[in-house]
Design a protein around this motif. Structure first.
Motif, PDB file in Angstrom:
ATOM      1  N   ARG A   1     -63.310  -3.898 111.281  1.00  0.00           N
ATOM      2  CA  ARG A   1     -64.701  -3.481 111.149  1.00  0.00           C
ATOM      3  C   ARG A   1     -65.585  -4.696 110.889  1.00  0.00           C
TER       4      ARG A   1
ATOM      5  N   GLU B   1     -68.956  -1.492 111.294  1.00  0.00           N
ATOM      6  CA  GLU B   1     -68.745  -0.929 112.637  1.00  0.00           C
ATOM      7  C   GLU B   1     -67.336  -1.254 113.123  1.00  0.00           C
ATOM      8  N   ARG B   2     -66.638  -0.254 113.611  1.00  0.00           N
ATOM      9  CA  ARG B   2     -65.303  -0.496 114.146  1.00  0.00           C
ATOM     10  C   ARG B   2     -65.401  -1.270 115.463  1.00  0.00           C
ATOM     11  N   ILE B   3     -64.646  -2.394 115.566  1.00  0.00           N
ATOM     12  CA  ILE B   3     -64.743  -3.246 116.752  1.00  0.00           C
ATOM     13  C   ILE B   3     -63.407  -3.482 117.449  1.00  0.00           C
TER      14      ILE B   3
ATOM     15  N   ARG C   1     -71.960  -8.619 119.089  1.00  0.00           N
ATOM     16  CA  ARG C   1     -72.229  -7.934 117.820  1.00  0.00           C
ATOM     17  C   ARG C   1     -72.258  -8.896 116.639  1.00  0.00           C
TER      18      ARG C   1
END
Length: 251
Positions: free
Chosen positions: A64, A68-70, A81
């Motif tokens: 994350r 946000e999960r990436i 991001r």
């Protein structure tokens, strides 16, 4: 309220045909810190970096970035991001100059990605940013020199500059001082400290003098798992760490 970690690994595991390169790694990188990842050869450090930056997909677990999960994203999507990285092996365009390497990297989020044949007029809007980066990484006197003619340490400076072209919020540096003499180590150590201003830096590093100088916190890996995590003072006194890694350095 506690700020979200800049970067998190949650139960992160990677297996290659039954071999576990990382096993249930949990990692919280705080915003604005310099965090070092250390461990013996084969501990899983580079695999961890590849998982964090999207070059490998985990067998289990999540990564994350600011919540946000990436880990399901491609590397270029992760870069956009806010996470950039350097590599353990130098990765620059040897036949291009320092400026041209930076221009090529700066084109990636524009309508001109990789168009090396673009006219100088089209690339002119990027020139000011190149000036800023070559000054920031200390390569102004060498900006027109071919990358092939740079020393090992100067190539490392250029790689950090390339990483900065994407304005990262989180910067991963894989062995930034590897193979350098004392002068090069001092120069790159100072550069890392400078580029860390206003961003989060995670580095894999074998040189414990560099780690003790730079790192706010340290995570120690052994056999793909987290052995210890904390300040340099705490980690360096941990008997498990001394046996697994630090003891090797003093022998």
């Amino acid at each position: 309220m506690t700020a979200l970690p800049a970067l998190q690994a949650v139960g992160l595991s990677k297996e290659f045909r039954g071999f576990s390169a990382t096993k249930d790694v949990n990692l919280d990188i705080r915003q604005g810190e310099i965090h070092a990842v250390i461990g013996p050869n084969g501990a899983g450090k580079t695999t961890l970096f590849n998982l964090l930056s999207g070059f490998l997909r985990p067998s289990r677990g999540e990564v994350r970035l600011f919540g946000e999960r990436i880990d399901t994203l491609a590397p270029h999507q992760i870069v956009r991001r806010g996470l950039s990285r350097s590599f353990q092996i130098s990765s620059v365009f040897s036949s291009l100059s320092v400026r041209e390497n930076l221009l090529a990297a700066l084109q990636s989020p524009t309508p001109l990605p990789g168009q090396f044949w673009s006219s100088r007029r089209k690339l002119a809007p990027l020139s000011g940013r190149v000036d800023e980066i070559v000054a920031q990484v200390g390569l102004e006197p060498l900006q027109h020199r071919l990358a092939a003619d740079l020393s090992h340490g100067e190539k490392r400076q250029l790689e950090i500059g390339i990483s900065l072209t994407q304005n990262p919020r989180v910067l991963l540096l894989d062995e930034p001082t590897s193979g350098m003499g004392s002068e090069g180590i001092a120069r790159v150590t100072q550069l890392v400290r400078e580029v860390a201003a206003g961003r989060t830096v995670v580095l894999v590093e074998h040189n414990m003098s560099v780690v003790s100088t730079l790192a706010d916190r340290i995570t120690v890996l052994q056999y793909g798992s987290v052995l210890a995590s904390g300040s340099y003072q705490d980690v360096s006194r941990d008997p498990r760490v001394i046996e697994a890694y630090l003891g090797e350095e003093s022998e």
